[in-house]
Scaffold this motif. Structure first.
Motif, PDB file in Angstrom:
ATOM      1  N   LYS A 207       3.283   2.386  -2.673  1.00  0.00           N
ATOM      2  CA  LYS A 207       3.774   1.049  -2.517  1.00  0.00           C
ATOM      3  C   LYS A 207       5.269   0.988  -3.228  1.00  0.00           C
ATOM      4  N   THR A 209       8.088  -1.971  -4.435  1.00  0.00           N
ATOM      5  CA  THR A 209       8.138  -3.325  -4.709  1.00  0.00           C
ATOM      6  C   THR A 209       9.772  -3.741  -4.768  1.00  0.00           C
ATOM      7  N   ARG A 229      13.386  -5.220   3.796  1.00  0.00           N
ATOM      8  CA  ARG A 229      12.291  -5.327   5.002  1.00  0.00           C
ATOM      9  C   ARG A 229      12.537  -4.667   6.436  1.00  0.00           C
ATOM     10  N   LYS A 239       2.934   0.583   1.417  1.00  0.00           N
ATOM     11  CA  LYS A 239       2.665  -0.728   1.278  1.00  0.00           C
ATOM     12  C   LYS A 239       4.021  -1.388   0.465  1.00  0.00           C
ATOM     13  N   TYR A 240       4.332  -2.409   1.179  1.00  0.00           N
ATOM     14  CA  TYR A 240       5.860  -3.100   0.661  1.00  0.00           C
ATOM     15  C   TYR A 240       5.458  -4.519   0.113  1.00  0.00           C
ATOM     16  N   ASN A 241       6.123  -4.878  -0.983  1.00  0.00           N
ATOM     17  CA  ASN A 241       5.941  -6.189  -1.308  1.00  0.00           C
ATOM     18  C   ASN A 241       7.208  -6.652  -2.123  1.00  0.00           C
ATOM     19  N   GLU A 242       7.273  -7.864  -2.346  1.00  0.00           N
ATOM     20  CA  GLU A 242       8.616  -8.405  -3.038  1.00  0.00           C
ATOM     21  C   GLU A 242       8.302  -9.211  -4.318  1.00  0.00           C
ATOM     22  N   ILE A 243       9.071  -9.285  -5.212  1.00  0.00           N
ATOM     23  CA  ILE A 243       8.723  -9.974  -6.391  1.00  0.00           C
ATOM     24  C   ILE A 243       9.915 -10.699  -7.253  1.00  0.00           C
TER      25      ILE A 243
END
Length: 379
Positions: A207, A209, A229, A239-243
């Motif tokens: 992952k 982030t 992105r 897996k890619y996500n943002e915070i």
């Protein structure tokens, strides 16, 4: 002759089948179990000793870089150092030092004190800009035997290193009014995002982030997110996500095990890396490096807040673990993986045993005692 040979052939076949069905001798099994697989196939000349630039730095820097030299010599690592005196109160990094790093492509550095105020530029920032060391990598992880509030922490913080607020672009517009610039470009954002995903892909990380403040800095951090992105779409297996950065800090201190690889702009990365280091055991044990297309500088991963602590210098009780682990990263970067593994294993063994630790890790050991223990633990 043919009729006499047929029964003999049948007997030989029966004997061969019987032998293959019986278990092999214990000696054969033992040798098979201890046989090493081929893990590294060197190219011609890979084993030749490599030169590396060494900057002992300020305060505890000479102590911890001296520790690295002792361990390198003890395991006969194929590295030799070209040493240069550089101090944080200098106006600029001497040209001969820059030239040495350009030639050797690799540098090991102790901490440099950055004077507060007074218009003195940080030499750390100068080095990163001059050599285009665009990626800072800090690995924050639990060490066996070292008690911490959280377990299963293994976070890699990858920080853009050349632009943003931390690059020091500021000036006084009129007396009493100072303007500090945050510059974010698509080029730099894309290459740091690509570096983070490449690192995750090559190191079997799951992952990535992205840390941001795009809810407020909609254009600058928005551009950073847009770049992340775009790169993420090329790595469907990760897996890619943002915070948002403020929520990120809260999540780090409450549930750090949720993070794997983190990619950040310049200033946020400095804050996130130090927070993660504190959670995982302290800045004294976290390795790191600053990497560009052609050059790399390895140093203590998180901020060396004790660089100028005169008491530690006088007592010679500086913690050498972070720089020892950073030097293992350097050895791996130089394609000497077996030496890196030996060094990492020895350091982790000393930490796990707990007999020799400096004050920041709950002990009262000196730098030299830790070094001697690491050398004794080398395979």
């Amino acid at each position: 002759m043919a009729r006499r040979g047929l029964p003999l052939l049948r007997q030989l076949l029966r004997d061969s089948a019987a032998a293959s069905s019986s278990p092999p001798p214990l000696k054969t099994l033992a040798s098979a179990e201890t046989r090493r697989s081929v893990t590294y196939m060197p190219r011609p000349g890979d084993g030749a000793p490599r030169a590396a630039t060494l900057i002992p730095g300020d305060g505890i820097g000479p102590l911890v870089t001296g520790a690295v030299r002792q361990v390198m010599e003890a395991m006969h690592a194929p590295v030799y150092f070209e040493t240069y005196e550089v101090h944080g109160d200098m106006a600029t990094v001497p040209p001969e030092v820059i030239e040495s790093i350009r030639k050797n492509k690799v540098c090991l550095k102790g901490g440099l004190v950055t004077p507060l105020g007074g218009g003195v530029s940080s030499l750390n920032v100068q080095l990163r800009k001059e050599l285009d060391l665009y990626a800072s990598l800090v690995n924050c992880f639990n060490l066996a035997g070292l008690p911490t509030r959280h377990e299963n922490v293994d976070i890699v913080v990858i920080r853009e290193n050349t632009e943003g607020e931390y690059s020091g672009l500021e000036h006084e517009v009129v007396p009493g009014v100072v303007e500090s610039l945050k510059v974010i470009t698509k080029f730099c954002s894309e290459r740091i995002a690509k570096y983070a995903f490449e690192y995750a892909y090559l190191n079997n990380r799951k992952k990535v982030t992205a840390v941001h403040k795009a809810n407020i800095m909609k254009l600058a951090d928005g551009l950073f997110l847009e770049s992340c992105r775009e790169v993420a779409r090329k790595y469907p297996g990760i897996k890619y996500n943002e915070i948002i950065v403020d929520n990120c800090c809260m999540q780090l201190v409450s549930k750090p095990e949720q993070f794997d690889v983190m990619v950040t702009p310049n200033l946020y990365g400095n804050l996130v890396a130090n927070t993660a280091a504190g959670i995982a055991g302290g800045t004294g044990v976290m390795p790191g490096g600053n990497v560009g297309q052609d050059h790399a500088i390895f140093e203590q991963g998180a901020s060396a807040g004790n660089v100028g602590n005169q008491k530690i210098v006088e007592q010679k009780k500086a913690n050498p673990v972070a720089l020892l682990l950073s030097s293992a990263m350097m050895l791996r970067h130089l394609r000497f993986p077996s030496f890196a593994d030996r060094l990492e294993t020895a350091v982790k063994r000393v930490i796990a045993e707990g007999k020799y630790r400096t004050k920041d890790l709950g002990g009262d050991g000196t730098t030299q005692e830790v070094v001697d223990a690491v050398i004794a633990a080398l395979d």
